[in-house]
Design a protein around this motif. Sequence first.
Motif, PDB file in Angstrom:
ATOM      1  N   ALA A  26       1.068  -1.394  -0.090  1.00  0.00           N
ATOM      2  CA  ALA A  26       0.069   0.039  -0.387  1.00  0.00           C
ATOM      3  C   ALA A  26       0.581   1.326  -0.250  1.00  0.00           C
ATOM      4  N   PRO A  27       0.369   2.752  -0.782  1.00  0.00           N
ATOM      5  CA  PRO A  27       0.966   3.973  -0.826  1.00  0.00           C
ATOM      6  C   PRO A  27       1.601   4.199   0.749  1.00  0.00           C
ATOM      7  N   ALA A  28       0.399   3.906   1.564  1.00  0.00           N
ATOM      8  CA  ALA A  28       0.784   4.303   2.992  1.00  0.00           C
ATOM      9  C   ALA A  28       2.532   3.427   3.622  1.00  0.00           C
ATOM     10  N   ASP A  29       2.168   2.199   3.172  1.00  0.00           N
ATOM     11  CA  ASP A  29       3.456   1.107   3.830  1.00  0.00           C
ATOM     12  C   ASP A  29       4.417   1.959   2.962  1.00  0.00           C
ATOM     13  N   ILE A  30       4.320   1.892   1.981  1.00  0.00           N
ATOM     14  CA  ILE A  30       5.751   2.308   0.880  1.00  0.00           C
ATOM     15  C   ILE A  30       6.629   3.691   1.466  1.00  0.00           C
ATOM     16  N   ILE A  31       5.111   5.187   1.666  1.00  0.00           N
ATOM     17  CA  ILE A  31       5.840   5.809   2.462  1.00  0.00           C
ATOM     18  C   ILE A  31       5.955   5.756   3.971  1.00  0.00           C
ATOM     19  N   LYS A  32       5.623   4.727   4.502  1.00  0.00           N
ATOM     20  CA  LYS A  32       6.460   4.426   6.424  1.00  0.00           C
ATOM     21  C   LYS A  32       7.279   4.238   5.647  1.00  0.00           C
ATOM     22  N   ASN A  33       7.557   3.124   4.431  1.00  0.00           N
ATOM     23  CA  ASN A  33       8.972   2.860   4.567  1.00  0.00           C
ATOM     24  C   ASN A  33      10.665   4.048   4.241  1.00  0.00           C
ATOM     25  N   TRP A  34      10.378   4.828   3.416  1.00  0.00           N
ATOM     26  CA  TRP A  34      10.679   5.561   3.305  1.00  0.00           C
ATOM     27  C   TRP A  34      11.202   6.513   3.367  1.00  0.00           C
ATOM     28  N   ASP A  35      10.212   6.920   3.795  1.00  0.00           N
ATOM     29  CA  ASP A  35      10.221   8.071   5.244  1.00  0.00           C
ATOM     30  C   ASP A  35      11.251   8.342   6.290  1.00  0.00           C
ATOM     31  N   LYS A  36      12.489   8.723   5.906  1.00  0.00           N
ATOM     32  CA  LYS A  36      13.369   8.411   7.358  1.00  0.00           C
ATOM     33  C   LYS A  36      13.262   9.336   7.843  1.00  0.00           C
ATOM     34  N   ASN A  37      13.045  10.694   8.439  1.00  0.00           N
ATOM     35  CA  ASN A  37      12.798  11.830   9.086  1.00  0.00           C
ATOM     36  C   ASN A  37      12.041  12.113  10.278  1.00  0.00           C
ATOM     37  N   GLY A  38      10.962  10.393   9.495  1.00  0.00           N
ATOM     38  CA  GLY A  38       9.612  10.089  10.447  1.00  0.00           C
ATOM     39  C   GLY A  38       8.649  11.444   9.979  1.00  0.00           C
ATOM     40  N   ASP A  39       8.270  12.927   9.384  1.00  0.00           N
ATOM     41  CA  ASP A  39       7.554  12.855   8.798  1.00  0.00           C
ATOM     42  C   ASP A  39       6.287  13.031   8.121  1.00  0.00           C
ATOM     43  N   ALA A  41       5.926  11.649   5.305  1.00  0.00           N
ATOM     44  CA  ALA A  41       6.050  12.620   3.740  1.00  0.00           C
ATOM     45  C   ALA A  41       7.134  11.954   3.580  1.00  0.00           C
ATOM     46  N   VAL A  42       7.715  11.616   1.787  1.00  0.00           N
ATOM     47  CA  VAL A  42       8.910  11.327   1.189  1.00  0.00           C
ATOM     48  C   VAL A  42       9.321  12.407   0.618  1.00  0.00           C
ATOM     49  N   ASP A  43      10.480  13.031   1.829  1.00  0.00           N
ATOM     50  CA  ASP A  43      11.060  14.688   0.779  1.00  0.00           C
ATOM     51  C   ASP A  43      12.433  14.114  -0.847  1.00  0.00           C
ATOM     52  N   PHE A  57       9.905  11.920  -8.772  1.00  0.00           N
ATOM     53  CA  PHE A  57       9.589  12.783  -7.335  1.00  0.00           C
ATOM     54  C   PHE A  57       8.979  13.992  -8.152  1.00  0.00           C
ATOM     55  N   ASP A  58       9.494  14.263  -8.935  1.00  0.00           N
ATOM     56  CA  ASP A  58       8.533  15.918  -9.555  1.00  0.00           C
ATOM     57  C   ASP A  58       7.257  15.380 -10.091  1.00  0.00           C
ATOM     58  N   ALA A  59       7.159  14.547 -10.508  1.00  0.00           N
ATOM     59  CA  ALA A  59       5.788  14.295 -11.084  1.00  0.00           C
ATOM     60  C   ALA A  59       5.009  13.846 -10.443  1.00  0.00           C
ATOM     61  N   VAL A  68       6.370  14.243  -0.946  1.00  0.00           N
ATOM     62  CA  VAL A  68       5.009  12.937  -1.899  1.00  0.00           C
ATOM     63  C   VAL A  68       4.234  12.281  -0.700  1.00  0.00           C
ATOM     64  N   THR A  69       3.176  12.557  -0.272  1.00  0.00           N
ATOM     65  CA  THR A  69       3.146  11.587   0.316  1.00  0.00           C
ATOM     66  C   THR A  69       2.082  10.716  -0.026  1.00  0.00           C
TER      67      THR A  69
END
Length: 85
Positions: A26-39, A41-43, A57-59, A68-69
């Motif tokens: 799920a997208p939420a799980d992907i973001i959780k794994n990629w979100d290193k600073n814990g905010d 979202a993925v910068d 990313f830009d797209a 990216v949320t």
Amino acid sequence: MRKLVFAAAAAATLASAGAAFAQMPAPADIIKNWDKNGDGAVDKAEWTAAGRPAERFDAIDANKDGKVTAAELDAAMAAMRQRGG
């Protein structure tokens, strides 16, 4: 006979593509794994640190806020499924 073999191969390929989408996290799980600073979202720095293309990313960053949320990733994935890829 050749047409039958080709049709069977094409059907198998399409079935495996559908299975790949079904197994995608799920997208939420992907973001959780990629979100290193814990905010939540993925910068762009988090995105590119793992070798992901900055252009993608830009797209996906629909509102252009530099993050990216899960909702933006979900929308991008849905659009990709509609395009068949």
